[in-house]
Scaffold this motif. Structure first.
Motif, short mmCIF file in Angstrom:
data_model
loop_
_atom_site.label_atom_id
_atom_site.label_comp_id
_atom_site.label_asym_id
_atom_site.label_seq_id
_atom_site.Cartn_x
_atom_site.Cartn_y
_atom_site.Cartn_z
N TRP A 33 3.10 -5.68 -18.84
CA TRP A 33 2.90 -6.42 -17.61
C TRP A 33 1.43 -6.42 -17.24
N LYS A 34 1.01 -7.47 -16.55
CA LYS A 34 -0.37 -7.54 -16.09
C LYS A 34 -0.58 -6.53 -14.96
N TYR A 35 -1.74 -5.93 -14.95
CA TYR A 35 -2.06 -4.97 -13.88
C TYR A 35 -3.52 -5.07 -13.52
N ASN A 36 -3.86 -4.49 -12.37
CA ASN A 36 -5.23 -4.46 -11.89
C ASN A 36 -5.49 -3.08 -11.30
N VAL A 37 -6.55 -2.44 -11.76
CA VAL A 37 -6.95 -1.14 -11.21
C VAL A 37 -8.09 -1.38 -10.24
N PHE A 38 -7.96 -0.80 -9.06
CA PHE A 38 -8.99 -0.89 -8.04
C PHE A 38 -9.81 0.40 -8.07
N ASP A 39 -10.47 0.75 -6.99
CA ASP A 39 -11.24 1.99 -6.97
C ASP A 39 -10.33 3.17 -7.27
N THR A 40 -10.86 4.15 -7.98
CA THR A 40 -10.03 5.26 -8.47
C THR A 40 -10.30 6.59 -7.77
N ASP A 41 -11.30 6.66 -6.94
CA ASP A 41 -11.60 7.90 -6.21
C ASP A 41 -11.88 7.57 -4.75
N PHE A 42 -11.19 8.30 -3.87
CA PHE A 42 -11.44 8.12 -2.44
C PHE A 42 -12.82 8.66 -2.09
N PRO A 43 -13.53 8.04 -1.14
CA PRO A 43 -14.80 8.61 -0.69
C PRO A 43 -14.55 9.89 0.09
N LYS A 44 -15.54 10.72 0.15
CA LYS A 44 -15.43 12.00 0.86
C LYS A 44 -15.24 11.78 2.36
N ASN A 45 -14.46 12.64 2.96
CA ASN A 45 -14.28 12.70 4.42
C ASN A 45 -13.70 11.43 5.04
N THR A 46 -12.84 10.73 4.32
CA THR A 46 -12.18 9.55 4.89
C THR A 46 -10.67 9.73 4.93
N PHE A 47 -10.15 10.62 4.13
CA PHE A 47 -8.71 10.79 3.99
C PHE A 47 -8.10 11.33 5.29
N GLY A 48 -7.04 10.69 5.73
CA GLY A 48 -6.33 11.13 6.94
C GLY A 48 -6.95 10.64 8.24
N LYS A 49 -8.02 9.91 8.18
CA LYS A 49 -8.66 9.37 9.38
C LYS A 49 -7.95 8.09 9.80
N SER A 50 -8.20 7.65 11.03
CA SER A 50 -7.61 6.37 11.46
C SER A 50 -8.45 5.20 10.95
N ASP A 51 -9.74 5.40 10.80
CA ASP A 51 -10.61 4.34 10.28
C ASP A 51 -10.53 4.28 8.77
N PHE A 61 0.55 -4.23 -10.12
CA PHE A 61 1.06 -4.83 -11.35
C PHE A 61 2.03 -5.94 -11.01
N THR A 62 2.21 -6.85 -11.95
CA THR A 62 3.05 -8.01 -11.71
C THR A 62 4.06 -8.18 -12.83
N PRO A 63 5.33 -7.80 -12.58
CA PRO A 63 6.39 -8.05 -13.56
C PRO A 63 6.68 -9.55 -13.64
N PRO A 64 7.34 -10.00 -14.70
CA PRO A 64 7.67 -11.43 -14.82
C PRO A 64 8.52 -11.93 -13.65
N SER A 65 8.17 -13.10 -13.15
CA SER A 65 8.91 -13.79 -12.07
C SER A 65 9.03 -12.95 -10.81
N CYS A 66 8.08 -12.06 -10.60
CA CYS A 66 8.12 -11.13 -9.46
C CYS A 66 6.78 -11.20 -8.73
N GLU A 67 6.82 -10.93 -7.44
CA GLU A 67 5.57 -10.78 -6.72
C GLU A 67 4.88 -9.49 -7.17
N THR A 68 3.59 -9.42 -6.91
CA THR A 68 2.80 -8.25 -7.30
C THR A 68 3.24 -7.01 -6.52
N VAL A 69 3.35 -5.91 -7.25
CA VAL A 69 3.70 -4.62 -6.68
C VAL A 69 2.40 -3.83 -6.52
#
Length: 196
Positions: A33-51, A61-69
């Motif tokens: 299936w086709k897939y796309n990888v975005f950024d692979t590491d979160f920036p420091k001190n952003t996890f769990g914040k509201s911003d 990824f996109t299975p056949p005849s399916c919307e992207t997951v």
């Protein structure tokens, strides 16, 4: 219109992201299936914040005849995707901002087997990588793990879509008829046909 599922949640820990991406990539590569990888590491001190920043982290990824997951997150660790970030990322409306964190996938045309596969993948990923994860499955498979129920729900939705398409083809809009009156007439026809 069509059978879909809707989900939201967070990644349990930011350092799990590279392993999550690798594992999903390996699983979907088997299916070619086709897939796309975005950024692979979160920036420091952003996890769990509201911003959050304007980047997306994870894989889709996109299975056949399916919307992207999308198995993607914002920098704060909450699930989202590029389209949601584009449409709802800068809204000032509280109700609209909640859509930023709810993802949906239509599987109606992909079929039962692909729907089951994706739901089972989410079961697995939820145990290993997610926190506060919820999924609502219009096919009922996530909640029940019942393949027969899923087949029944797929058939019901397919019949409904086919009936509606057929009604639109067979019953043209009358000149001067409002769209509301036209749809009311279509629905009445479908309801009467169903009772036969």
């Amino acid at each position: 219109m069509g059978l879909s599922f809707h989900y939201s949640g967070c990644i349990a820990k930011p350092d799990l992201l590279p392993d999550l991406i690798d594992e999903v990539r390996d699983i979907i590569a088997v299916n070619n299936w086709k897939y796309n990888v975005f950024d692979t590491d979160f920036p420091k001190n952003t996890f769990g914040k509201s911003d959050y920043n304007q980047n997306v982290y994870g894989i889709s990824f996109t299975p056949p005849s399916c919307e992207t997951v999308s198995i993607c997150f914002l920098s704060n660790g909450r699930m989202s995707c590029h389209p949601n970030l584009t449409f709802f990322g800068k809204t000032d409306t509280q109700q609209e901002s909640e859509y930023l964190y709810v993802l949906s996938v239509k599987t109606q045309y992909a079929g039962v087997v692909i729907h089951q596969f994706i739901i089972q993948l989410f079961r697995y990923l939820n145990k290993k990588y997610f926190s506060n994860f919820t999924l609502t499955d219009e096919g009922g498979y996530w909640e029940s793990n019942d393949g027969e129920l899923l087949k029944t729900n797929f058939k019901r939705n397919t019949d409904l879509l086919n009936g509606f398409s057929s009604a639109i083809e067979c019953i043209p809009k009358i000149q001067g008829e409002t769209i509301e009156a036209y749809f009311e007439r279509l629905l009445k026809f479908l309801h009467n046909k169903k009772e036969l």
